[in-house]
Design an enzyme around this catalytic site. Structure first.
Site, PDB file in Angstrom:
ATOM      1  N   MET A  46      -8.612   8.077  -0.131  1.00  0.00           N
ATOM      2  CA  MET A  46      -9.443   8.480   1.010  1.00  0.00           C
ATOM      3  C   MET A  46      -9.919   9.912   0.825  1.00  0.00           C
ATOM      4  O   MET A  46      -9.166  10.769   0.350  1.00  0.00           O
ATOM      5  CB  MET A  46      -8.630   8.379   2.304  1.00  0.00           C
ATOM      6  CG  MET A  46      -8.078   6.983   2.562  1.00  0.00           C
ATOM      7  SD  MET A  46      -7.099   6.952   4.075  1.00  0.00           S
ATOM      8  CE  MET A  46      -6.472   5.280   4.007  1.00  0.00           C
ATOM      9  N   GLY A  82      -8.618   4.122   7.267  1.00  0.00           N
ATOM     10  CA  GLY A  82      -8.268   5.534   7.396  1.00  0.00           C
ATOM     11  C   GLY A  82      -6.794   5.767   7.595  1.00  0.00           C
ATOM     12  O   GLY A  82      -6.253   6.764   7.152  1.00  0.00           O
ATOM     13  N   PHE A  83      -6.126   4.800   8.263  1.00  0.00           N
ATOM     14  CA  PHE A  83      -4.719   5.048   8.571  1.00  0.00           C
ATOM     15  C   PHE A  83      -3.891   3.766   8.490  1.00  0.00           C
ATOM     16  O   PHE A  83      -4.387   2.684   8.793  1.00  0.00           O
ATOM     17  CB  PHE A  83      -4.568   5.653   9.982  1.00  0.00           C
ATOM     18  CG  PHE A  83      -5.299   6.951  10.133  1.00  0.00           C
ATOM     19  CD1 PHE A  83      -6.608   6.974  10.619  1.00  0.00           C
ATOM     20  CD2 PHE A  83      -4.711   8.148   9.730  1.00  0.00           C
ATOM     21  CE1 PHE A  83      -7.303   8.167  10.725  1.00  0.00           C
ATOM     22  CE2 PHE A  83      -5.398   9.353   9.836  1.00  0.00           C
ATOM     23  CZ  PHE A  83      -6.702   9.365  10.334  1.00  0.00           C
ATOM     24  N   GLY A  84      -2.646   3.926   8.076  1.00  0.00           N
ATOM     25  CA  GLY A  84      -1.728   2.800   8.118  1.00  0.00           C
ATOM     26  C   GLY A  84      -1.159   2.664   9.519  1.00  0.00           C
ATOM     27  O   GLY A  84      -1.417   3.485  10.398  1.00  0.00           O
ATOM     28  N   GLY A  85      -0.395   1.596   9.745  1.00  0.00           N
ATOM     29  CA  GLY A  85       0.303   1.433  11.018  1.00  0.00           C
ATOM     30  C   GLY A  85      -0.562   0.998  12.178  1.00  0.00           C
ATOM     31  O   GLY A  85      -0.146   1.057  13.339  1.00  0.00           O
ATOM     32  N   ASP A 105      -4.486   3.433  -1.801  1.00  0.00           N
ATOM     33  CA  ASP A 105      -5.545   3.769  -0.837  1.00  0.00           C
ATOM     34  C   ASP A 105      -6.041   5.187  -1.065  1.00  0.00           C
ATOM     35  O   ASP A 105      -5.330   6.153  -0.785  1.00  0.00           O
ATOM     36  CB  ASP A 105      -5.005   3.622   0.595  1.00  0.00           C
ATOM     37  CG  ASP A 105      -5.013   2.175   1.044  1.00  0.00           C
ATOM     38  OD1 ASP A 105      -4.013   1.725   1.626  1.00  0.00           O
ATOM     39  OD2 ASP A 105      -6.011   1.485   0.801  1.00  0.00           O
ATOM     40  N   HIS A 153      -1.125  -1.324  -4.324  1.00  0.00           N
ATOM     41  CA  HIS A 153      -2.394  -1.025  -3.642  1.00  0.00           C
ATOM     42  C   HIS A 153      -2.449   0.474  -3.381  1.00  0.00           C
ATOM     43  O   HIS A 153      -1.596   1.037  -2.690  1.00  0.00           O
ATOM     44  CB  HIS A 153      -2.495  -1.804  -2.323  1.00  0.00           C
ATOM     45  CG  HIS A 153      -3.827  -1.693  -1.658  1.00  0.00           C
ATOM     46  ND1 HIS A 153      -4.921  -2.450  -2.051  1.00  0.00           N
ATOM     47  CD2 HIS A 153      -4.263  -0.903  -0.641  1.00  0.00           C
ATOM     48  CE1 HIS A 153      -5.954  -2.125  -1.287  1.00  0.00           C
ATOM     49  NE2 HIS A 153      -5.595  -1.198  -0.422  1.00  0.00           N
ATOM     50  N   MET A 195     -11.135  -5.724   5.459  1.00  0.00           N
ATOM     51  CA  MET A 195     -10.425  -4.721   6.259  1.00  0.00           C
ATOM     52  C   MET A 195     -10.143  -5.323   7.623  1.00  0.00           C
ATOM     53  O   MET A 195     -11.065  -5.662   8.370  1.00  0.00           O
ATOM     54  CB  MET A 195     -11.262  -3.447   6.397  1.00  0.00           C
ATOM     55  CG  MET A 195     -11.448  -2.678   5.097  1.00  0.00           C
ATOM     56  SD  MET A 195      -9.920  -2.324   4.228  1.00  0.00           S
ATOM     57  CE  MET A 195      -9.054  -1.326   5.446  1.00  0.00           C
ATOM     58  N   SER A 207       0.848  -1.194   0.000  1.00  0.00           N
ATOM     59  CA  SER A 207       0.000   0.000   0.000  1.00  0.00           C
ATOM     60  C   SER A 207       0.882   1.242   0.000  1.00  0.00           C
ATOM     61  O   SER A 207       1.658   1.453   0.934  1.00  0.00           O
ATOM     62  CB  SER A 207      -0.883   0.037   1.246  1.00  0.00           C
ATOM     63  OG  SER A 207      -1.393   1.360   1.412  1.00  0.00           O
ATOM     64  N   MET A 222     -11.966   4.484  -0.646  1.00  0.00           N
ATOM     65  CA  MET A 222     -12.612   4.733   0.631  1.00  0.00           C
ATOM     66  C   MET A 222     -13.213   6.136   0.573  1.00  0.00           C
ATOM     67  O   MET A 222     -12.744   7.085   1.220  1.00  0.00           O
ATOM     68  CB  MET A 222     -11.603   4.594   1.783  1.00  0.00           C
ATOM     69  CG  MET A 222     -11.131   3.161   1.974  1.00  0.00           C
ATOM     70  SD  MET A 222      -9.643   3.008   2.987  1.00  0.00           S
ATOM     71  CE  MET A 222      -8.403   3.154   1.696  1.00  0.00           C
ATOM     72  N   ASP A 281      -6.400  -6.385   4.284  1.00  0.00           N
ATOM     73  CA  ASP A 281      -5.789  -5.059   4.306  1.00  0.00           C
ATOM     74  C   ASP A 281      -5.830  -4.441   5.705  1.00  0.00           C
ATOM     75  O   ASP A 281      -6.895  -4.121   6.213  1.00  0.00           O
ATOM     76  CB  ASP A 281      -6.574  -4.160   3.324  1.00  0.00           C
ATOM     77  CG  ASP A 281      -6.041  -2.741   3.257  1.00  0.00           C
ATOM     78  OD1 ASP A 281      -6.636  -1.952   2.504  1.00  0.00           O
ATOM     79  OD2 ASP A 281      -5.056  -2.423   3.947  1.00  0.00           O
ATOM     80  N   GLY A 282      -4.631  -4.315   6.290  1.00  0.00           N
ATOM     81  CA  GLY A 282      -4.562  -3.596   7.559  1.00  0.00           C
ATOM     82  C   GLY A 282      -3.853  -4.377   8.640  1.00  0.00           C
ATOM     83  O   GLY A 282      -4.371  -5.391   9.097  1.00  0.00           O
ATOM     84  N   GLY A 283      -2.694  -3.882   9.037  1.00  0.00           N
ATOM     85  CA  GLY A 283      -1.970  -4.537  10.134  1.00  0.00           C
ATOM     86  C   GLY A 283      -1.348  -5.859   9.752  1.00  0.00           C
ATOM     87  O   GLY A 283      -1.039  -6.682  10.613  1.00  0.00           O
ATOM     88  N   GLY A 322       1.382  -1.965   4.138  1.00  0.00           N
ATOM     89  CA  GLY A 322       1.984  -0.637   3.993  1.00  0.00           C
ATOM     90  C   GLY A 322       3.266  -0.575   4.811  1.00  0.00           C
ATOM     91  O   GLY A 322       4.373  -0.706   4.294  1.00  0.00           O
ATOM     92  N   HIS A 369      -8.217   1.086  -4.049  1.00  0.00           N
ATOM     93  CA  HIS A 369      -9.164   0.898  -2.940  1.00  0.00           C
ATOM     94  C   HIS A 369      -9.828   2.229  -2.639  1.00  0.00           C
ATOM     95  O   HIS A 369      -9.200   3.129  -2.066  1.00  0.00           O
ATOM     96  CB  HIS A 369      -8.374   0.366  -1.725  1.00  0.00           C
ATOM     97  CG  HIS A 369      -9.182   0.190  -0.487  1.00  0.00           C
ATOM     98  ND1 HIS A 369      -8.589  -0.022   0.733  1.00  0.00           N
ATOM     99  CD2 HIS A 369     -10.528   0.190  -0.255  1.00  0.00           C
ATOM    100  CE1 HIS A 369      -9.517  -0.154   1.665  1.00  0.00           C
ATOM    101  NE2 HIS A 369     -10.706  -0.032   1.091  1.00  0.00           N
TER     102      HIS A 369
HETATM  103  C1  DX5 Z   1      -6.421   1.654   6.005  1.00  0.00           C
HETATM  104  C2  DX5 Z   1      -5.429   1.391   4.915  1.00  0.00           C
HETATM  105  C3  DX5 Z   1      -4.288   0.597   5.497  1.00  0.00           C
HETATM  106  C4  DX5 Z   1      -3.169   0.372   4.540  1.00  0.00           C
HETATM  107  C5  DX5 Z   1      -2.238  -0.688   5.097  1.00  0.00           C
HETATM  108  O1  DX5 Z   1      -7.458   2.384   5.525  1.00  0.00           O
HETATM  109  O2  DX5 Z   1      -6.051   0.695   3.849  1.00  0.00           O
HETATM  110  O3  DX5 Z   1      -4.803  -0.627   5.922  1.00  0.00           O
HETATM  111  O4  DX5 Z   1      -3.641  -0.067   3.331  1.00  0.00           O
HETATM  112  O5  DX5 Z   1      -1.608  -0.135   6.180  1.00  0.00           O
HETATM  113  P1  DX5 Z   1      -0.662  -1.013   7.138  1.00  0.00           P
HETATM  114  O6  DX5 Z   1      -0.166  -2.186   6.345  1.00  0.00           O
HETATM  115  O7  DX5 Z   1       0.438  -0.063   7.533  1.00  0.00           O
HETATM  116  O8  DX5 Z   1      -1.540  -1.435   8.279  1.00  0.00           O
HETATM  117 ZN    ZN Z   2      -6.505  -0.364   1.282  1.00  0.00          ZN
END
Ligand code: DX5
Ligand code: ZN
Length: 220
Positions: free
Chosen positions: A38, A143-146, A36, A34, A138, A9, A69, A176-178, A198, A67
């Site tokens: 937003m 909304g946010f990475g990390g 993202d 990927h 998800m 991402s 959002m 997707d996510g974490g 990401g 993606h």
């Molecule tokens: C959330 C994003 C994140 C991103 C991945 O809206 O879609 O999930 O893609 O972020 P990481 O891999 O850093 O959790």
């Molecule tokens: Zn995504």
């Protein structure tokens, strides 16, 4: 462990040099980019639009897994396709007419994906599974990475795996996510066939570390 597709991402990339970052992850072995998107309305963050996707398109030949959002989403589908999106994934929660939105995506020639937030049940895809090329789970609130992986989503991944297998259709099951080296195997064992990552890929280490990070996620 089956070898999953890896879709870094770019949310976690260096936004001051996104073109070079996209080229670097392709060179490092990524299967898809990927993206993202937003809008600060559907999710509490604001990222990029079609103009940036268009600028990034020439920097990589691998598919752009976009993606969205955003809400409303219908007015932007053609613009993201024209910008170079290969897969356009939308949230059924983002609008009242998911079936019509997926029809609009498919009419552009793009592949169609549906993304389910952590609070949205797997059964949501039952009426639309025959239209999908990708289902995105998800594993964080978007909304946010990390953020940290929400382990309760493993059961949803298993349920969706069963639904897709029963359909006999070739549908990518993406998470997707974490997603990290520590949980990738569990996620793939639950039935995922593609991983979005990401922060687990973009650690600022450049191409050499991107290749290592991607390979680790792939189970190498
Ligand atoms: C959330 C994003 C994140 C991103 C991945 O809206 O879609 O999930 O893609 O972020 P990481 O891999 O850093 O959790
Ligand atoms: Zn995504």
């Amino acid at each position: 462990m089956r070898s999953p597709l890896i879709a870094p991402s770019i949310l976690a990339a260096d936004f001051a040099k996104l073109g070079a970052e996209v080229a670097a992850i392709e060179a490092a072995g990524a299967d898809m980019v990927h993206v993202d998107v937003m809008d600060g309305h559907y999710v509490p963050n604001l990222t990029i639009g079609p103009a940036v996707v268009k600028a990034l398109r020439p920097h990589a030949s691998i598919p752009f897994d976009v993606h969205l959002m955003i809400a409303p989403v219908d007015p932007f589908i053609q613009a993201f396709r024209d910008a170079g999106a290969d897969i356009i994934t939308v949230h059924p929660e983002a609008g009242p007419h998911i079936h019509r939105t997926l029809q609009a995506i498919k009419a552009t020639g793009a592949k169609a994906g549906a993304s389910l937030n952590p609070g949205t049940p797997a059964e949501t895809i039952d009426p639309i599974l025959d239209m999908l090329d990708l289902v995105l789970v998800m594993s964080v609130n978007p909304g946010f990475g990390g953020q940290s992986f929400i382990a309760s989503q493993l059961k949803k991944i298993e349920a969706l795996r069963k639904k897709i297998d029963a359909s006999g259709r070739d549908v990518i099951l993406e998470v997707d996510g974490g997603v990290k080296a520590e949980n990738a195997r569990r996620i793939v064992d639950a039935g995922a066939t593609a991983l979005v990552a990401g922060t687990a890929v973009f650690d600022g280490g450049g191409q050499a570390s991107y290749a290592r990070n991607i390979e680790t996620l792939r189970g190498g």
